[in-house]
Scaffold this motif. Structure first.
Motif, PDB file in Angstrom:
ATOM      1  N   ALA A 209       1.135  -1.109  -0.083  1.00 29.82           N
ATOM      2  CA  ALA A 209       0.083  -0.450   0.121  1.00 29.82           C
ATOM      3  C   ALA A 209       1.379   1.227   0.069  1.00 29.82           C
ATOM      4  CB  ALA A 209      -0.861   0.181   0.921  1.00 29.82           C
ATOM      5  N   GLU A 210       1.884   0.863   0.558  1.00 35.11           N
ATOM      6  CA  GLU A 210       2.971   2.083   1.135  1.00 35.11           C
ATOM      7  C   GLU A 210       3.499   2.447  -0.581  1.00 35.11           C
ATOM      8  OE1 GLU A 210       4.533   2.247   5.293  1.00 35.11           O
ATOM      9  OE2 GLU A 210       5.644   1.362   3.579  1.00 35.11           O
ATOM     10  N   VAL A 211       3.873   1.367  -1.641  1.00 37.80           N
ATOM     11  CA  VAL A 211       4.368   1.451  -2.875  1.00 37.80           C
ATOM     12  C   VAL A 211       3.357   2.244  -3.834  1.00 37.80           C
ATOM     13  CG1 VAL A 211       5.294  -0.046  -5.399  1.00 37.80           C
ATOM     14  CG2 VAL A 211       5.947  -0.459  -2.790  1.00 37.80           C
ATOM     15  N   CYS A 212       2.068   1.998  -3.436  1.00 39.93           N
ATOM     16  CA  CYS A 212       1.303   2.440  -4.594  1.00 39.93           C
ATOM     17  C   CYS A 212       0.486   3.620  -4.120  1.00 39.93           C
ATOM     18  CB  CYS A 212      -0.173   1.164  -4.078  1.00 39.93           C
ATOM     19  SG  CYS A 212      -0.417  -0.357  -5.531  1.00 39.93           S
ATOM     20  N   GLY A 213       1.166   4.012  -3.174  1.00 42.98           N
ATOM     21  CA  GLY A 213       0.282   5.078  -2.342  1.00 42.98           C
ATOM     22  C   GLY A 213       1.908   5.790  -2.451  1.00 42.98           C
ATOM     23  N   LEU A 214       2.968   5.908  -3.093  1.00 44.72           N
ATOM     24  CA  LEU A 214       3.986   6.910  -3.246  1.00 44.72           C
ATOM     25  C   LEU A 214       3.687   7.944  -4.392  1.00 44.72           C
ATOM     26  CD1 LEU A 214       7.045   7.432  -1.692  1.00 44.72           C
ATOM     27  CD2 LEU A 214       7.979   5.746  -3.294  1.00 44.72           C
ATOM     28  N   ARG A 215       3.979   9.203  -4.529  1.00 49.40           N
ATOM     29  CA  ARG A 215       4.160  10.259  -5.122  1.00 49.40           C
ATOM     30  C   ARG A 215       5.768  10.595  -5.148  1.00 49.40           C
ATOM     31  NH1 ARG A 215      -0.291  12.798  -0.913  1.00 49.40           N
ATOM     32  NH2 ARG A 215       1.742  12.814  -0.377  1.00 49.40           N
ATOM     33  N   TRP A 216       6.183  11.691  -6.709  1.00 49.97           N
ATOM     34  CA  TRP A 216       6.840  11.809  -6.638  1.00 49.97           C
ATOM     35  C   TRP A 216       7.217  12.779  -6.034  1.00 49.97           C
ATOM     36  CZ3 TRP A 216      10.237   9.539  -9.406  1.00 49.97           C
ATOM     37  CH2 TRP A 216      10.091   8.093 -10.492  1.00 49.97           C
ATOM     38  N   ASP A 217       6.019  13.669  -5.714  1.00 51.29           N
ATOM     39  CA  ASP A 217       6.692  14.788  -4.614  1.00 51.29           C
ATOM     40  C   ASP A 217       7.037  14.422  -3.024  1.00 51.29           C
ATOM     41  OD1 ASP A 217       5.357  16.168  -6.593  1.00 51.29           O
ATOM     42  OD2 ASP A 217       3.097  16.422  -5.451  1.00 51.29           O
TER      43      ASP A 217
END
Length: 384
Positions: A209-217
Protein backbone atom coordinates in the motif's frame (compact mmCIF):
# COMPACT_ATOMS: atom_id res chain seq x y z
CA UNK A 1 -55.22 -13.31 44.79
CA UNK A 2 -53.03 -10.59 46.33
CA UNK A 3 -49.86 -9.63 44.46
CA UNK A 4 -47.14 -7.17 45.44
CA UNK A 5 -45.66 -4.60 43.07
CA UNK A 6 -42.99 -1.95 43.51
CA UNK A 7 -41.57 0.83 41.34
CA UNK A 8 -37.93 1.82 41.81
CA UNK A 9 -35.65 4.40 40.17
CA UNK A 10 -32.73 2.70 38.43
CA UNK A 11 -30.85 5.71 37.06
CA UNK A 12 -30.82 7.97 34.02
CA UNK A 13 -31.11 6.76 30.42
CA UNK A 14 -27.76 7.78 28.85
CA UNK A 15 -29.38 8.31 25.44
CA UNK A 16 -32.50 10.30 26.40
CA UNK A 17 -31.39 11.79 29.72
CA UNK A 18 -34.71 10.81 31.27
CA UNK A 19 -35.20 9.03 34.59
CA UNK A 20 -35.60 5.28 34.27
CA UNK A 21 -37.93 3.29 36.49
CA UNK A 22 -38.37 -0.44 36.95
CA UNK A 23 -41.67 -2.15 37.87
CA UNK A 24 -41.63 -5.63 39.37
CA UNK A 25 -44.52 -7.84 40.60
CA UNK A 26 -44.34 -10.80 43.00
CA UNK A 27 -46.69 -13.29 44.62
CA UNK A 28 -45.38 -12.66 48.14
CA UNK A 29 -44.34 -9.62 50.13
CA UNK A 30 -41.15 -11.39 51.21
CA UNK A 31 -40.03 -11.88 47.58
CA UNK A 32 -40.88 -8.30 46.71
CA UNK A 33 -38.88 -6.90 49.65
CA UNK A 34 -35.89 -9.10 48.85
CA UNK A 35 -35.81 -8.07 45.20
CA UNK A 36 -36.32 -4.39 46.08
CA UNK A 37 -33.38 -4.52 48.49
CA UNK A 38 -31.21 -6.31 45.92
CA UNK A 39 -31.98 -3.77 43.17
CA UNK A 40 -31.42 -0.71 45.38
CA UNK A 41 -28.17 -2.11 46.74
CA UNK A 42 -26.81 -2.81 43.25
CA UNK A 43 -28.05 0.58 42.06
CA UNK A 44 -26.19 2.32 44.90
CA UNK A 45 -23.06 0.30 44.16
CA UNK A 46 -23.31 1.19 40.47
CA UNK A 47 -23.55 -2.46 39.42
CA UNK A 48 -27.25 -2.62 38.56
CA UNK A 49 -28.06 -3.31 34.90
CA UNK A 50 -31.56 -2.22 33.86
CA UNK A 51 -33.46 -4.66 31.61
CA UNK A 52 -33.36 -3.93 27.87
CA UNK A 53 -34.36 -5.65 24.64
CA UNK A 54 -31.23 -4.91 22.62
CA UNK A 55 -30.10 -7.86 20.50
CA UNK A 56 -26.52 -8.88 19.85
CA UNK A 57 -26.81 -7.62 16.25
CA UNK A 58 -28.15 -4.26 17.37
CA UNK A 59 -25.36 -3.81 19.87
CA UNK A 60 -22.68 -4.83 17.35
CA UNK A 61 -24.04 -2.20 14.95
CA UNK A 62 -23.87 0.46 17.66
CA UNK A 63 -20.41 -0.64 18.77
CA UNK A 64 -19.02 -0.53 15.23
CA UNK A 65 -20.50 2.96 14.77
CA UNK A 66 -18.66 4.09 17.91
CA UNK A 67 -15.40 2.46 16.79
CA UNK A 68 -15.63 4.16 13.38
CA UNK A 69 -14.66 7.46 15.01
CA UNK A 70 -11.29 6.05 16.10
CA UNK A 71 -10.41 3.49 13.41
CA UNK A 72 -9.60 3.71 9.72
CA UNK A 73 -12.15 2.66 7.14
CA UNK A 74 -10.14 -0.43 6.20
CA UNK A 75 -9.95 -1.55 9.84
CA UNK A 76 -13.69 -1.10 10.35
CA UNK A 77 -14.28 -3.11 7.17
CA UNK A 78 -12.13 -5.90 8.62
CA UNK A 79 -14.08 -5.76 11.89
CA UNK A 80 -17.39 -6.06 10.01
CA UNK A 81 -16.20 -9.08 8.04
CA UNK A 82 -14.90 -10.70 11.25
CA UNK A 83 -18.17 -10.14 13.15
CA UNK A 84 -20.30 -11.36 10.23
CA UNK A 85 -19.18 -14.84 11.26
CA UNK A 86 -20.88 -14.29 14.62
CA UNK A 87 -24.11 -12.60 13.61
CA UNK A 88 -25.88 -15.50 11.94
CA UNK A 89 -25.81 -17.74 15.02
CA UNK A 90 -25.85 -15.21 17.85
CA UNK A 91 -27.15 -11.99 16.33
CA UNK A 92 -30.86 -12.40 17.11
CA UNK A 93 -30.35 -13.33 20.77
CA UNK A 94 -31.12 -10.58 23.27
CA UNK A 95 -27.83 -9.20 24.57
CA UNK A 96 -28.88 -9.84 28.18
CA UNK A 97 -29.89 -13.42 27.35
CA UNK A 98 -26.53 -14.27 25.76
CA UNK A 99 -24.63 -16.86 27.80
CA UNK A 100 -21.16 -18.33 27.83
CA UNK A 101 -22.71 -21.57 26.55
CA UNK A 102 -24.07 -19.69 23.49
CA UNK A 103 -20.59 -18.38 22.69
CA UNK A 104 -18.99 -21.80 23.19
CA UNK A 105 -21.57 -23.41 20.89
CA UNK A 106 -20.83 -20.77 18.26
CA UNK A 107 -17.09 -21.39 18.60
CA UNK A 108 -17.51 -25.15 18.11
CA UNK A 109 -19.79 -24.58 15.12
CA UNK A 110 -17.38 -22.09 13.57
CA UNK A 111 -14.49 -24.54 13.83
CA UNK A 112 -16.48 -27.10 11.83
CA UNK A 113 -18.90 -25.14 9.59
CA UNK A 114 -18.18 -21.46 10.15
CA UNK A 115 -17.20 -20.10 6.73
CA UNK A 116 -19.97 -17.77 5.56
CA UNK A 117 -18.56 -16.33 2.34
CA UNK A 118 -17.56 -17.56 -1.09
CA UNK A 119 -17.68 -20.98 -2.69
CA UNK A 120 -16.50 -22.70 0.50
CA UNK A 121 -19.36 -21.43 2.66
CA UNK A 122 -20.18 -24.04 5.31
CA UNK A 123 -16.65 -25.39 5.52
CA UNK A 124 -14.54 -25.09 8.69
CA UNK A 125 -12.95 -21.82 9.73
CA UNK A 126 -9.34 -21.90 10.86
CA UNK A 127 -8.59 -21.51 14.54
CA UNK A 128 -6.92 -18.16 13.87
CA UNK A 129 -10.00 -16.78 12.11
CA UNK A 130 -12.30 -17.98 14.88
CA UNK A 131 -9.97 -16.44 17.45
CA UNK A 132 -10.14 -13.09 15.63
CA UNK A 133 -13.95 -13.17 15.70
CA UNK A 134 -13.88 -14.07 19.39
CA UNK A 135 -11.53 -11.17 20.10
CA UNK A 136 -13.86 -8.67 18.43
CA UNK A 137 -16.90 -10.13 20.21
CA UNK A 138 -15.12 -9.93 23.57
CA UNK A 139 -14.22 -6.31 22.90
CA UNK A 140 -17.80 -5.41 21.94
CA UNK A 141 -19.27 -7.17 24.99
CA UNK A 142 -16.71 -5.51 27.23
CA UNK A 143 -17.95 -2.14 26.05
CA UNK A 144 -21.54 -3.29 26.71
CA UNK A 145 -20.56 -3.98 30.33
CA UNK A 146 -19.12 -0.46 30.59
CA UNK A 147 -22.36 0.94 29.19
CA UNK A 148 -24.30 -1.09 31.79
CA UNK A 149 -26.20 -2.99 29.11
CA UNK A 150 -25.05 -6.33 30.53
CA UNK A 151 -23.66 -7.29 33.91
CA UNK A 152 -20.80 -9.50 32.72
CA UNK A 153 -18.82 -10.23 29.55
CA UNK A 154 -19.93 -13.80 28.86
CA UNK A 155 -17.26 -14.31 26.17
CA UNK A 156 -14.36 -13.26 28.40
CA UNK A 157 -13.18 -16.79 29.21
CA UNK A 158 -14.07 -18.53 25.94
CA UNK A 159 -10.91 -19.62 24.13
CA UNK A 160 -9.88 -21.80 21.20
CA UNK A 161 -9.22 -25.38 22.35
CA UNK A 162 -5.55 -26.31 22.31
CA UNK A 163 -6.31 -29.33 20.15
CA UNK A 164 -7.81 -27.12 17.42
CA UNK A 165 -4.72 -24.90 17.42
CA UNK A 166 -2.41 -27.91 17.18
CA UNK A 167 -4.42 -29.39 14.30
CA UNK A 168 -4.26 -26.10 12.44
CA UNK A 169 -0.49 -25.90 12.85
CA UNK A 170 -0.14 -29.42 11.47
CA UNK A 171 -2.37 -28.81 8.44
CA UNK A 172 -1.29 -25.26 7.65
CA UNK A 173 2.19 -25.11 6.25
CA UNK A 174 3.81 -21.75 6.89
CA UNK A 175 5.29 -20.26 3.74
CA UNK A 176 8.76 -18.95 4.45
CA UNK A 177 9.69 -15.62 2.85
CA UNK A 178 12.36 -15.67 0.17
CA UNK A 179 15.94 -16.22 1.24
CA UNK A 180 18.84 -14.15 -0.09
CA UNK A 181 19.40 -16.37 -3.12
CA UNK A 182 15.74 -16.19 -4.14
CA UNK A 183 15.63 -12.40 -3.74
CA UNK A 184 18.73 -12.02 -5.88
CA UNK A 185 17.35 -14.33 -8.56
CA UNK A 186 14.16 -12.26 -8.65
CA UNK A 187 16.07 -8.97 -8.91
CA UNK A 188 18.30 -10.27 -11.69
CA UNK A 189 15.29 -11.63 -13.56
CA UNK A 190 13.28 -8.39 -13.53
CA UNK A 191 15.96 -5.89 -14.56
CA UNK A 192 14.20 -5.27 -17.86
CA UNK A 193 10.74 -5.14 -16.29
CA UNK A 194 8.86 -1.83 -16.44
CA UNK A 195 7.98 -2.12 -12.73
CA UNK A 196 11.57 -2.81 -11.69
CA UNK A 197 11.73 0.29 -9.45
CA UNK A 198 8.41 -0.42 -7.75
CA UNK A 199 9.37 -4.02 -7.01
CA UNK A 200 12.70 -2.89 -5.56
CA UNK A 201 10.76 -0.60 -3.23
CA UNK A 202 8.87 -3.67 -2.01
CA UNK A 203 12.14 -5.52 -1.50
CA UNK A 204 13.54 -2.64 0.58
CA UNK A 205 10.69 -3.17 3.04
CA UNK A 206 7.81 -0.95 1.93
CA UNK A 207 4.28 -2.27 2.34
CA UNK A 208 2.43 -2.78 -0.99
CA UNK A 209 0.00 0.00 0.00
CA UNK A 210 2.97 2.31 0.59
CA UNK A 211 4.45 1.50 -2.81
CA UNK A 212 1.12 2.20 -4.52
CA UNK A 213 0.62 5.40 -2.51
CA UNK A 214 4.08 6.85 -3.09
CA UNK A 215 3.97 10.16 -5.03
CA UNK A 216 6.74 11.83 -6.95
CA UNK A 217 6.39 14.77 -4.54
CA UNK A 218 7.54 12.34 -1.81
CA UNK A 219 10.69 11.36 -3.74
CA UNK A 220 13.85 13.45 -3.52
CA UNK A 221 16.19 12.13 -6.17
CA UNK A 222 18.90 14.67 -5.32
CA UNK A 223 19.12 13.68 -1.65
CA UNK A 224 18.24 10.03 -2.35
CA UNK A 225 15.34 9.92 0.12
CA UNK A 226 11.64 9.12 0.07
CA UNK A 227 8.88 10.20 2.45
CA UNK A 228 6.36 7.51 3.39
CA UNK A 229 3.22 9.47 4.24
CA UNK A 230 0.47 8.18 1.96
CA UNK A 231 -1.00 4.74 1.19
CA UNK A 232 -3.41 3.35 -1.40
CA UNK A 233 -5.12 0.14 -0.41
CA UNK A 234 -8.35 -1.67 -1.32
CA UNK A 235 -11.49 -2.78 0.48
CA UNK A 236 -12.45 -6.31 -0.42
CA UNK A 237 -10.45 -6.06 -3.66
CA UNK A 238 -13.28 -3.86 -4.96
CA UNK A 239 -12.43 -0.18 -4.57
CA UNK A 240 -9.42 1.91 -3.71
CA UNK A 241 -9.02 3.70 -0.38
CA UNK A 242 -6.37 6.38 -0.03
CA UNK A 243 -5.29 7.28 3.49
CA UNK A 244 -2.44 8.17 5.80
CA UNK A 245 0.11 5.63 6.93
CA UNK A 246 -0.98 2.77 9.18
CA UNK A 247 0.36 4.55 12.28
CA UNK A 248 2.34 7.64 13.27
CA UNK A 249 5.48 5.51 13.25
CA UNK A 250 4.62 4.47 9.70
CA UNK A 251 5.17 8.04 8.51
CA UNK A 252 8.91 8.11 7.99
CA UNK A 253 11.76 9.25 5.75
CA UNK A 254 13.96 6.53 4.27
CA UNK A 255 17.27 6.76 2.41
CA UNK A 256 17.32 5.16 -1.01
CA UNK A 257 19.90 2.44 -1.67
CA UNK A 258 21.91 3.18 -4.81
CA UNK A 259 20.20 0.51 -7.01
CA UNK A 260 16.73 1.77 -6.02
CA UNK A 261 17.71 5.40 -6.68
CA UNK A 262 19.01 4.51 -10.15
CA UNK A 263 15.85 2.51 -10.91
CA UNK A 264 13.59 5.40 -9.85
CA UNK A 265 15.52 7.87 -12.02
CA UNK A 266 15.15 5.55 -15.00
CA UNK A 267 11.44 5.02 -14.27
CA UNK A 268 10.80 8.76 -14.11
CA UNK A 269 12.57 9.29 -17.43
CA UNK A 270 10.49 6.48 -18.96
CA UNK A 271 7.28 8.09 -17.70
CA UNK A 272 8.33 11.42 -19.24
CA UNK A 273 8.71 9.66 -22.61
CA UNK A 274 5.33 7.95 -22.22
CA UNK A 275 3.65 11.24 -21.36
CA UNK A 276 5.23 12.94 -24.37
CA UNK A 277 4.07 10.13 -26.65
CA UNK A 278 0.46 10.21 -25.44
CA UNK A 279 0.08 13.96 -25.08
CA UNK A 280 -3.29 15.04 -23.69
CA UNK A 281 -4.43 11.43 -23.35
CA UNK A 282 -1.87 10.89 -20.60
CA UNK A 283 -3.29 10.89 -17.04
CA UNK A 284 -1.27 13.07 -14.68
CA UNK A 285 -1.78 11.25 -11.37
CA UNK A 286 1.42 12.31 -9.50
CA UNK A 287 1.98 8.71 -8.35
CA UNK A 288 5.25 6.88 -8.85
CA UNK A 289 3.65 3.55 -9.72
CA UNK A 290 1.56 4.17 -12.83
CA UNK A 291 0.59 2.42 -16.04
CA UNK A 292 1.87 3.50 -19.44
CA UNK A 293 -1.08 5.92 -19.75
CA UNK A 294 -0.35 7.50 -16.35
CA UNK A 295 -3.20 6.02 -14.31
CA UNK A 296 -2.19 4.68 -10.89
CA UNK A 297 -1.73 1.00 -10.10
CA UNK A 298 -3.88 -0.69 -7.50
CA UNK A 299 -2.49 -3.16 -4.98
CA UNK A 300 -4.36 -5.94 -6.77
CA UNK A 301 -2.70 -5.09 -10.09
CA UNK A 302 0.75 -4.87 -8.49
CA UNK A 303 0.31 -8.25 -6.80
CA UNK A 304 -0.84 -9.90 -10.02
CA UNK A 305 2.17 -8.60 -11.91
CA UNK A 306 4.55 -9.73 -9.18
CA UNK A 307 3.02 -13.23 -9.08
CA UNK A 308 3.26 -13.50 -12.86
CA UNK A 309 6.98 -12.62 -12.72
CA UNK A 310 7.57 -15.20 -9.97
CA UNK A 311 5.96 -17.82 -12.21
CA UNK A 312 8.03 -16.82 -15.25
CA UNK A 313 11.24 -16.96 -13.21
CA UNK A 314 10.40 -20.33 -11.64
CA UNK A 315 10.41 -18.92 -8.12
CA UNK A 316 8.26 -19.96 -5.16
CA UNK A 317 5.10 -17.88 -5.00
CA UNK A 318 5.15 -15.80 -1.84
CA UNK A 319 3.02 -12.84 -0.85
CA UNK A 320 4.33 -9.52 -2.07
CA UNK A 321 3.93 -8.31 1.52
CA UNK A 322 6.45 -10.97 2.61
CA UNK A 323 9.18 -9.03 0.83
CA UNK A 324 9.23 -7.02 4.08
CA UNK A 325 10.23 -10.15 5.98
CA UNK A 326 13.01 -10.93 3.49
CA UNK A 327 14.30 -7.37 3.89
CA UNK A 328 14.21 -7.18 7.67
CA UNK A 329 15.58 -10.70 8.19
CA UNK A 330 18.57 -9.80 6.01
CA UNK A 331 19.13 -6.48 7.80
CA UNK A 332 18.86 -8.10 11.24
CA UNK A 333 21.24 -10.92 10.27
CA UNK A 334 23.75 -8.34 9.10
CA UNK A 335 23.88 -6.36 12.31
CA UNK A 336 21.49 -3.46 11.75
CA UNK A 337 20.65 -2.15 15.26
CA UNK A 338 17.17 -2.77 16.62
CA UNK A 339 16.13 0.90 16.77
CA UNK A 340 17.14 1.42 13.14
CA UNK A 341 15.32 -1.77 12.11
CA UNK A 342 12.09 -0.62 13.78
CA UNK A 343 12.34 2.86 12.27
CA UNK A 344 12.92 1.46 8.80
CA UNK A 345 9.92 -0.85 9.17
CA UNK A 346 7.66 1.93 10.42
CA UNK A 347 7.07 0.35 13.84
CA UNK A 348 6.97 1.98 17.26
CA UNK A 349 8.44 -1.08 18.95
CA UNK A 350 11.19 -3.32 17.59
CA UNK A 351 9.44 -6.28 19.23
CA UNK A 352 6.79 -6.02 16.50
CA UNK A 353 9.45 -6.03 13.79
CA UNK A 354 11.27 -9.01 15.24
CA UNK A 355 8.16 -11.04 16.03
CA UNK A 356 6.51 -10.77 12.63
CA UNK A 357 9.21 -9.89 10.10
CA UNK A 358 12.55 -11.35 11.20
CA UNK A 359 12.33 -15.00 10.15
CA UNK A 360 15.73 -16.68 9.89
CA UNK A 361 15.84 -19.95 7.98
CA UNK A 362 18.14 -22.92 8.52
CA UNK A 363 20.94 -21.38 6.44
CA UNK A 364 20.83 -18.25 8.60
CA UNK A 365 21.50 -20.52 11.58
CA UNK A 366 24.70 -22.03 10.13
CA UNK A 367 26.82 -19.45 11.92
CA UNK A 368 25.35 -20.53 15.26
CA UNK A 369 26.18 -24.15 14.44
CA UNK A 370 29.78 -23.18 13.74
CA UNK A 371 29.98 -21.22 16.98
CA UNK A 372 28.65 -24.24 18.87
CA UNK A 373 31.73 -26.16 17.73
CA UNK A 374 33.65 -24.26 20.39
CA UNK A 375 31.44 -25.71 23.12
CA UNK A 376 31.99 -29.21 21.74
CA UNK A 377 35.72 -28.69 21.52
CA UNK A 378 35.85 -29.60 17.83
CA UNK A 379 38.21 -26.75 16.99
CA UNK A 380 40.65 -27.75 19.77
CA UNK A 381 40.58 -31.40 18.68
CA UNK A 382 41.42 -30.43 15.08
CA UNK A 383 44.42 -28.38 16.22
CA UNK A 384 45.68 -31.24 18.35
Amino acid sequence: MVRYRFVVDVGIDPETGKRKQLRRTFDSLKEAKAEYASITNRRNEGSFVPPNKITVNEWLDRWLAMKADDLEETTIYSYRITLDRVRGRLGNIRLQDLTEEHVEEWRDWALTHGRVRGKRAGSPLGATSVDMSLARLKEALGRAVTRRLVHVNVAAHVTIPRRARKEERKSKEEVQPWNVQEVQKFIQGIRGERLYAALLLSLMGLRPAEVCGLRWDDVNLENATIVIANTRTMLGNRYVVEKDTKSLAGERVLPLPAPVLAALKAFRALQADERLALGEAYVVSRYVLVHEAGDAFTIKQLRRRAYRLMELLGLRRVRLYDARASCFTFLANNGVPDHILARWAGHTNVKTTKRWYVKPDVEDLRGAATTWDGLHGAAAEEKA
